[in-house]
Design a protein around this motif. Structure first.
Motif, mmCIF file in Angstrom:
data_model
loop_
_atom_site.group_PDB
_atom_site.id
_atom_site.type_symbol
_atom_site.label_atom_id
_atom_site.label_comp_id
_atom_site.label_asym_id
_atom_site.label_seq_id
_atom_site.Cartn_x
_atom_site.Cartn_y
_atom_site.Cartn_z
ATOM 1 N N ARG A 1 39.078 9.130 143.059
ATOM 2 C CA ARG A 1 38.846 7.815 143.653
ATOM 3 C C ARG A 1 38.685 6.786 142.534
ATOM 4 N NH1 ARG A 1 32.789 7.683 146.125
ATOM 5 N NH2 ARG A 1 32.260 5.569 145.523
ATOM 6 N N GLN A 2 38.238 7.253 141.373
ATOM 7 C CA GLN A 2 37.880 6.330 140.293
ATOM 8 C C GLN A 2 37.920 7.055 138.955
ATOM 9 O OE1 GLN A 2 33.773 5.315 140.014
ATOM 10 N NE2 GLN A 2 34.164 3.243 140.766
ATOM 11 N N MET A 3 38.251 6.326 137.893
ATOM 12 C CA MET A 3 38.113 6.907 136.549
ATOM 13 C C MET A 3 37.801 5.774 135.564
ATOM 14 S SD MET A 3 40.613 9.434 134.374
ATOM 15 C CE MET A 3 41.834 8.208 133.884
ATOM 16 N N VAL A 4 36.997 6.087 134.567
ATOM 17 C CA VAL A 4 36.628 5.075 133.568
ATOM 18 C C VAL A 4 37.218 5.469 132.217
ATOM 19 C CG1 VAL A 4 34.726 3.747 132.581
ATOM 20 C CG2 VAL A 4 34.406 4.929 134.757
ATOM 21 N N PHE A 5 37.859 4.510 131.552
ATOM 22 C CA PHE A 5 38.293 4.727 130.165
ATOM 23 C C PHE A 5 37.127 4.355 129.251
ATOM 24 C CE2 PHE A 5 42.500 3.536 132.127
ATOM 25 C CZ PHE A 5 43.075 4.798 131.999
ATOM 26 N N THR A 6 36.770 5.289 128.364
ATOM 27 C CA THR A 6 35.634 5.035 127.447
ATOM 28 C C THR A 6 36.075 5.362 126.019
ATOM 29 O OG1 THR A 6 34.805 7.264 127.900
ATOM 30 C CG2 THR A 6 33.830 5.481 129.185
ATOM 31 N N ASP A 7 37.021 4.566 125.512
ATOM 32 C CA ASP A 7 37.498 4.837 124.151
ATOM 33 C C ASP A 7 36.424 4.502 123.122
ATOM 34 O OD1 ASP A 7 40.204 6.023 124.063
ATOM 35 O OD2 ASP A 7 40.608 4.407 125.479
ATOM 36 N N HIS A 8 36.626 5.058 121.916
ATOM 37 C CA HIS A 8 35.601 4.980 120.874
ATOM 38 C C HIS A 8 35.500 3.615 120.203
ATOM 39 C CE1 HIS A 8 34.470 9.158 120.480
ATOM 40 N NE2 HIS A 8 35.723 9.557 120.370
ATOM 41 N N TYR B 1 43.937 5.174 122.454
ATOM 42 C CA TYR B 1 43.205 4.116 121.732
ATOM 43 C C TYR B 1 42.086 4.704 120.876
ATOM 44 C CZ TYR B 1 45.676 0.205 123.697
ATOM 45 O OH TYR B 1 46.657 -0.698 123.989
ATOM 46 N N SER B 2 41.746 5.975 121.114
ATOM 47 C CA SER B 2 40.766 6.671 120.266
ATOM 48 C C SER B 2 41.534 7.486 119.237
ATOM 49 C CB SER B 2 39.901 7.620 121.105
ATOM 50 O OG SER B 2 39.119 6.896 122.027
ATOM 51 N N ILE B 3 41.003 7.572 118.026
ATOM 52 C CA ILE B 3 41.699 8.279 116.954
ATOM 53 C C ILE B 3 41.946 9.745 117.329
ATOM 54 C CG2 ILE B 3 39.522 8.730 115.699
ATOM 55 C CD1 ILE B 3 42.761 8.027 113.886
ATOM 56 N N GLU C 1 32.891 3.875 124.651
ATOM 57 C CA GLU C 1 31.835 4.739 124.102
ATOM 58 C C GLU C 1 31.447 4.161 122.741
ATOM 59 O OE1 GLU C 1 32.784 8.887 123.261
ATOM 60 O OE2 GLU C 1 30.671 9.372 122.932
ATOM 61 N N PHE C 2 30.286 3.551 122.686
ATOM 62 C CA PHE C 2 29.790 2.994 121.434
ATOM 63 C C PHE C 2 29.093 4.082 120.627
ATOM 64 C CE2 PHE C 2 29.020 -1.585 123.196
ATOM 65 C CZ PHE C 2 30.307 -1.962 122.829
ATOM 66 N N GLY C 3 29.391 4.134 119.342
ATOM 67 C CA GLY C 3 28.623 4.979 118.425
ATOM 68 C C GLY C 3 27.397 4.186 118.021
ATOM 69 N N LEU C 4 26.281 4.414 118.681
ATOM 70 C CA LEU C 4 25.063 3.646 118.389
ATOM 71 C C LEU C 4 24.511 4.026 117.023
ATOM 72 C CD1 LEU C 4 23.105 3.926 121.783
ATOM 73 C CD2 LEU C 4 24.649 2.096 121.064
ATOM 74 N N ALA C 5 23.966 3.071 116.334
ATOM 75 C CA ALA C 5 23.292 3.315 115.057
ATOM 76 C C ALA C 5 22.506 2.047 114.726
ATOM 77 C CB ALA C 5 24.299 3.609 113.958
ATOM 78 N N PRO C 6 21.268 2.197 114.260
ATOM 79 C CA PRO C 6 20.436 1.012 114.025
ATOM 80 C C PRO C 6 21.141 -0.056 113.180
ATOM 81 C CG PRO C 6 19.116 2.991 113.842
ATOM 82 C CD PRO C 6 20.542 3.447 114.011
ATOM 83 N N ARG C 7 21.976 0.351 112.202
ATOM 84 C CA ARG C 7 22.602 -0.631 111.309
ATOM 85 C C ARG C 7 23.706 -1.442 111.998
ATOM 86 N NH1 ARG C 7 25.139 4.047 110.802
ATOM 87 N NH2 ARG C 7 27.389 4.083 110.420
ATOM 88 N N ILE C 8 24.228 -0.957 113.137
ATOM 89 C CA ILE C 8 25.353 -1.680 113.746
ATOM 90 C C ILE C 8 25.119 -2.070 115.207
ATOM 91 C CG2 ILE C 8 27.236 -0.848 112.271
ATOM 92 C CD1 ILE C 8 27.705 1.124 114.698
ATOM 93 N N ASN C 9 23.952 -1.774 115.727
ATOM 94 C CA ASN C 9 23.731 -2.071 117.145
ATOM 95 C C ASN C 9 23.911 -3.557 117.463
ATOM 96 O OD1 ASN C 9 23.364 0.601 117.816
ATOM 97 N ND2 ASN C 9 21.121 0.521 117.729
ATOM 98 N N PRO D 1 39.666 1.864 109.479
ATOM 99 C CA PRO D 1 41.028 1.311 109.477
ATOM 100 C C PRO D 1 41.736 1.527 110.823
ATOM 101 C CG PRO D 1 40.640 2.720 107.544
ATOM 102 C CD PRO D 1 39.428 2.848 108.415
ATOM 103 N N HIS D 2 41.371 2.612 111.517
ATOM 104 C CA HIS D 2 42.045 2.902 112.788
ATOM 105 C C HIS D 2 41.355 2.257 113.990
ATOM 106 C CE1 HIS D 2 39.060 6.288 112.283
ATOM 107 N NE2 HIS D 2 38.699 5.777 113.431
ATOM 108 N N GLN D 3 40.325 1.457 113.723
ATOM 109 C CA GLN D 3 39.554 0.892 114.852
ATOM 110 C C GLN D 3 40.466 0.209 115.865
ATOM 111 O OE1 GLN D 3 36.294 1.465 114.106
ATOM 112 N NE2 GLN D 3 35.027 -0.227 114.732
ATOM 113 N N MET D 4 40.203 0.439 117.142
ATOM 114 C CA MET D 4 41.062 -0.179 118.147
ATOM 115 C C MET D 4 40.795 -1.677 118.233
ATOM 116 S SD MET D 4 39.551 0.761 121.868
ATOM 117 C CE MET D 4 37.854 0.484 122.363
ATOM 118 N N SER D 5 41.844 -2.390 118.674
ATOM 119 C CA SER D 5 41.676 -3.810 118.931
ATOM 120 C C SER D 5 41.251 -3.950 120.386
ATOM 121 C CB SER D 5 43.011 -4.532 118.697
ATOM 122 O OG SER D 5 43.143 -5.591 119.612
ATOM 123 N N PHE D 6 40.092 -4.564 120.609
ATOM 124 C CA PHE D 6 39.610 -4.740 121.983
ATOM 125 C C PHE D 6 40.580 -5.574 122.802
ATOM 126 C CE2 PHE D 6 35.580 -3.291 123.678
ATOM 127 C CZ PHE D 6 35.125 -2.515 122.639
#
Ligand SMILES: [Zn+2]
Ligand SMILES: [Zn+2]
Length: 269
Positions: free
Chosen positions: A33-40, A12-14, A81-89, A51-56
């Motif tokens: 015991r556990q694993m977390v998926f943290t796609d971009h 799901y990540s490019i 995994e969120f790409g934080l940035a003031p313009r899109i937070n 254009p490649h953004q995943m569909s939630f």
């Protein structure tokens, strides 16, 4: 032994290469015991989706299927995994409110809307100015958004820029790094210890030991461990080094999450 991985990418990540099911199969084979998926989830400079953004919706639907399929072998958690940035937070805050995410990594992948990866951000800046501008934006994110639980690879900038030598010392930016770490702690947020530096030729974790040590000294307790695997082969890579580093820097436990709430597991067991 650390038997969870809190930073993994699937197809799901490019830049991810294995399916969710393949990643889950590997986690089960490793006896996790556990694993977390943290796609971009990152946005372009103008704030629009790639254009490649995943569909939630698709991400969550497939997660549900794979989670059920592996229910008796490994506990899978839905993260991002969120790409934080003031313009899109603000967009990320709505996503965090709308979807049942159990754990969110917030990372800085671009600064001043310039990608670190392609070098544009570094033009006309010496190493000190580049690192300063990076930490200033990290501090701005930490002060202004709640759309994350731990800050991902917080010294990520050291991978890029191509300076000779390309080093980042805590002591060169101690004032702003302390401000960031104090804000994280005061706001109930944490750091991740990301082992991907070993695979990118840095021969250490993100953050580097001096920043990790300072976080602990200031009272930081929320610390997740993630490989940042982009293929099944790298799940839990270099986790024994991470465990020993945490013990050396004064941690007794590492952090797990459920429904975005932290709890802890012993590093010695
Ligand atoms: Zn990242
Ligand atoms: Zn990542």
């Amino acid at each position: 032994m650390i038997n969870t991985d809190y930073h993994t990418h699937t197809s799901y990540s490019i830049d991810g290469s294995d399916s969710m099911a393949a990643m889950a199969a590997k986690a089960a084979a490793l006896g996790l015991r556990q694993m977390v998926f943290t796609d971009h989830e990152d946005y372009q400079a103008d704030g629009s989706p790639f254009p490649h953004q995943m569909s939630f919706d698709k991400y969550i639907a497939e997660f549900g299927r794979v989670k059920r399929q592996y229910a008796d072998r490994v506990e899978l958690l839905l993260g991002v995994e969120f790409g934080l940035a003031p313009r899109i937070n603000h967009k990320l805050e709505s996503l965090a409110a709308r979807y049942p995410l159990e754990f969110i990594i917030g990372s800085s992948h671009d600064i001043e809307a310039k990608d670190l990866y392609n070098g544009e951000f570094f033009l006309g800046r010496d190493i000190h100015a580049a690192h300063r501008a990076y930490f200033e934006e990290v501090l701005q994110n930490v002060r202004t958004t709640d759309a994350y639980d731990v800050y991902g690879h917080i010294d990520y900038i050291v991978r890029y820029g191509g300076y000779q030598p390309n080093e980042l010392r805590y002591s060169d930016h101690a004032d702003i790094i302390d401000e960031i770490l104090r804000e994280l702690i005061a706001r109930g947020k944490g750091l991740e210890l990301n082992t991907s530096g070993y695979r990118y030729g840095l021969n250490c974790t993100h953050p580097q030991p001096d920043i990790l040590k300072r976080y602990r000294q200031l009272g930081g307790e929320i610390i997740t461990i993630g490989s940042d695997a982009h293929r099944a082969l790298d799940i839990c890579a270099n986790f024994e080094e991470a465990r020993l580093l945490l013990l050396q820097t004064g941690f007794k436990a590492y952090t797990l999450f459920r429904n975005r709430r932290p709890y802890w597991a012993d590093l010695e067991s």
